[in-house]
Enzyme design. Structure first.
Site, mmCIF file in Angstrom:
data_model
loop_
_atom_site.group_PDB
_atom_site.id
_atom_site.type_symbol
_atom_site.label_atom_id
_atom_site.label_comp_id
_atom_site.label_asym_id
_atom_site.label_seq_id
_atom_site.Cartn_x
_atom_site.Cartn_y
_atom_site.Cartn_z
ATOM 1 N N ASN A 53 -12.929 6.124 -17.815
ATOM 2 C CA ASN A 53 -13.843 7.078 -17.224
ATOM 3 C C ASN A 53 -13.333 7.517 -15.881
ATOM 4 O OD1 ASN A 53 -15.380 5.664 -14.809
ATOM 5 N ND2 ASN A 53 -15.095 4.073 -16.286
ATOM 6 N N LYS A 181 -21.076 -4.542 -8.494
ATOM 7 C CA LYS A 181 -20.357 -3.479 -7.605
ATOM 8 C C LYS A 181 -21.680 -2.353 -7.452
ATOM 9 C CE LYS A 181 -16.962 -0.737 -8.475
ATOM 10 N NZ LYS A 181 -15.512 -0.287 -8.810
ATOM 11 N N LYS A 183 -22.111 1.874 -5.640
ATOM 12 C CA LYS A 183 -21.553 3.025 -4.734
ATOM 13 C C LYS A 183 -22.102 3.233 -3.526
ATOM 14 C CE LYS A 183 -19.342 3.918 -8.582
ATOM 15 N NZ LYS A 183 -17.732 3.660 -8.702
ATOM 16 N N ASP A 212 -18.248 0.582 -3.130
ATOM 17 C CA ASP A 212 -17.033 1.545 -3.460
ATOM 18 C C ASP A 212 -17.492 2.925 -3.050
ATOM 19 O OD1 ASP A 212 -15.239 2.954 -4.746
ATOM 20 O OD2 ASP A 212 -15.932 2.537 -6.898
ATOM 21 N N GLU A 238 -14.357 -0.775 -1.186
ATOM 22 C CA GLU A 238 -13.249 -0.323 -2.089
ATOM 23 C C GLU A 238 -13.196 1.324 -1.751
ATOM 24 O OE1 GLU A 238 -13.145 0.911 -6.679
ATOM 25 O OE2 GLU A 238 -14.428 -0.915 -6.223
ATOM 26 N N GLU A 264 -7.058 2.317 -7.953
ATOM 27 C CA GLU A 264 -7.362 2.960 -9.456
ATOM 28 C C GLU A 264 -7.190 4.369 -9.803
ATOM 29 O OE1 GLU A 264 -11.921 4.761 -9.477
ATOM 30 O OE2 GLU A 264 -11.850 2.449 -8.613
ATOM 31 N N ASP A 291 -4.974 0.967 -12.931
ATOM 32 C CA ASP A 291 -5.557 1.094 -14.324
ATOM 33 C C ASP A 291 -4.882 1.467 -15.376
ATOM 34 O OD1 ASP A 291 -7.059 1.776 -16.826
ATOM 35 O OD2 ASP A 291 -8.506 2.641 -15.743
ATOM 36 N N HIS A 321 -9.333 -1.366 -12.616
ATOM 37 C CA HIS A 321 -10.547 -0.435 -12.746
ATOM 38 C C HIS A 321 -10.541 0.129 -14.257
ATOM 39 C CE1 HIS A 321 -11.378 3.951 -13.755
ATOM 40 N NE2 HIS A 321 -12.423 3.807 -13.034
#
Length: 388
Positions: A53, A181, A183, A212, A238, A264, A291, A321
């Site tokens: 994604n 995690k 955002k 993140d 992150e 990532e 990733d 990721h």
């Protein structure tokens, strides 16, 4: 032994959520099937892959450049020396034919997706789980059957208040995760701090929170968040700034003593090398999130791991990721530090084979040939449709 056909379908993984940078209302991915002429247990071996994604489907690039290169190549040039299996490294070289160095954008996703399908086929032809094949070829032969996983979520969406954020995180903790995690960066700093404190307030002993920013911040904002976040016992901070702004990342170490994570959105060994050379990342505490599905696949990831060792980094500092089973197999087979997980989002492509449960933050790898996609019924239904 040869590849008979390569199929691609662009599928939606849309969701009414957003991070600090993008919303996912029109998100897509590519699903790929590599059909071989090999038969195992009465069934044709087909390898499957898909991209993570955050990047869109890459069907146009595959159909225009990469699929024709493989299908037009001499089949003998794509197998190992014994002629007993496909050779992912030779296939990767074929995919990269006539590609100039640099410019690691969307093509890295197209190749990474196809590379995943190739490795799935290779392990199935060998009759072993991919993690065992990797441990045999590139490790000591003994994989880590238990892999650390964390639950990624905490997105912004309309009407999501602090109580709903807490309920989401409780759901992950109740399912066995010890690290969650959320955002940040999609709201003012004061609002984000209230969101963080609301999640910290429900964590128990041994449970931790990552935050993140998805690359949203400029230098001043990244530093302001670093100063404010330093008061909390976070698992990591992150991707504060643009993934290629290595100076920003390097400066942050002077303002944030805790663990940081990024990588990532770096799509090649060379970009990963620049991060560890110039980004101020600390191998004793920071985390690298490359990733493989977005960065030219496992063939390139092996080069990245070699580079990291040369720069004093352990593979155990890598937690990729993407939340997909390919990285889960790499973590088990090559000794990575764990893997991301999306328990509720981007289904059916996220998650684990049916029956695999999270216990104290770890999953135990099942004995399924290849990557193990066939063990996840809803995902394999999508793959079966493509291959049939």
């Amino acid at each position: 032994m040869k590849i008979l056909e390569i199929r691609e379908a662009t599928l939606p993984i849309s969701s009414p959520i957003r991070n600090a940078y993008i919303d996912f209302s029109k998100m897509t991915l590519s699903l790929v099937a590599v059909v071989t002429d090999v038969v195992r247990d009465g069934k044709r071996v087909i390898g499957y892959g898909f991209n993570s994604n955050g990047r869109y489907g890459q069907g146009a690039l595959m159909r225009e450049r990469f699929i024709p290169r493989v299908l037009e190549a001499d089949p003998a040039s794509l197998v190992d020396e014994a002629g007993a299996n496909l050779d992912p490294h030779k296939i990767w070289n074929c995919l990269f034919t006539n590609e100039k160095p640099g410019g690691h954008g969307e093509r890295s996703v197209a190749i990474g997706t196809m590379d995943m399908a190739v490795w799935d086929a290779v392990a199935k032809i060998a009759g072993v789980p991919l993690f065992q094949l990797l441990a045999d070829r590139y490790g000591n032969g003994t994989p880590d059957r238990k892999v650390f996983v964390y639950a990624a979520g905490g997105y912004y969406y309309p009407g999501k208040d602090l109580a709903k954020l807490q309920d989401e995180m409780r759901g992950y903790l109740d399912r066995g995760y010890s690290v969650v995690k959320m955002k940040i960066g999609g709201a003012p700093l004061a609002d984000d701090l209230r969101r963080i404190e609301s999640v910290l307030g429900i964590l128990g002993n041994g449970q931790r929170l990552c935050v993140d920013a998805n690359g949203r911040f400029d230098m001043d904002t990244a530093i302001a968040y670093a100063k404010a976040l330093s008061q909390y016992p976070l698992f990591w901070y992150e991707e504060a700034g643009d993934p290629l702004d290595f100076e920003l990342q390097a400066v942050l170490r002077s303002y944030y003593p805790g663990p940081m994570a990024t990588g990532e959105n770096l799509f090649s060994m060379q970009d990963a090398r620049n991060l560890v050379r110039y980004g101020g990342m600390r191998p004793d505490r920071d985390w690298l999130q490359f990733d493989c599905a977005l960065s030219y696949g496992l063939v390139e990831y092996l080069r990245t791991l070699d580079m990291l060792r040369q720069h004093g980094w352990s593979a155990s500092r890598c937690i990729p990721h993407g939340g997909h089973q390919m990285s889960l197999n790499i973590a088990a087979g090559l000794g990575l530090g764990g893997n991301e997980s999306y328990p509720d989002l981007f289904q059916p492509f996220g998650g684990f084979p049916d029956g695999v449960k999270v216990e104290d933050g770890y999953v135990t790898m099942p004995d399924l040939p290849g990557i193990g996609f066939e063990g996840k019924a809803d995902l394999y239904e999508q793959m079966r449709k493509l291959a049939s």
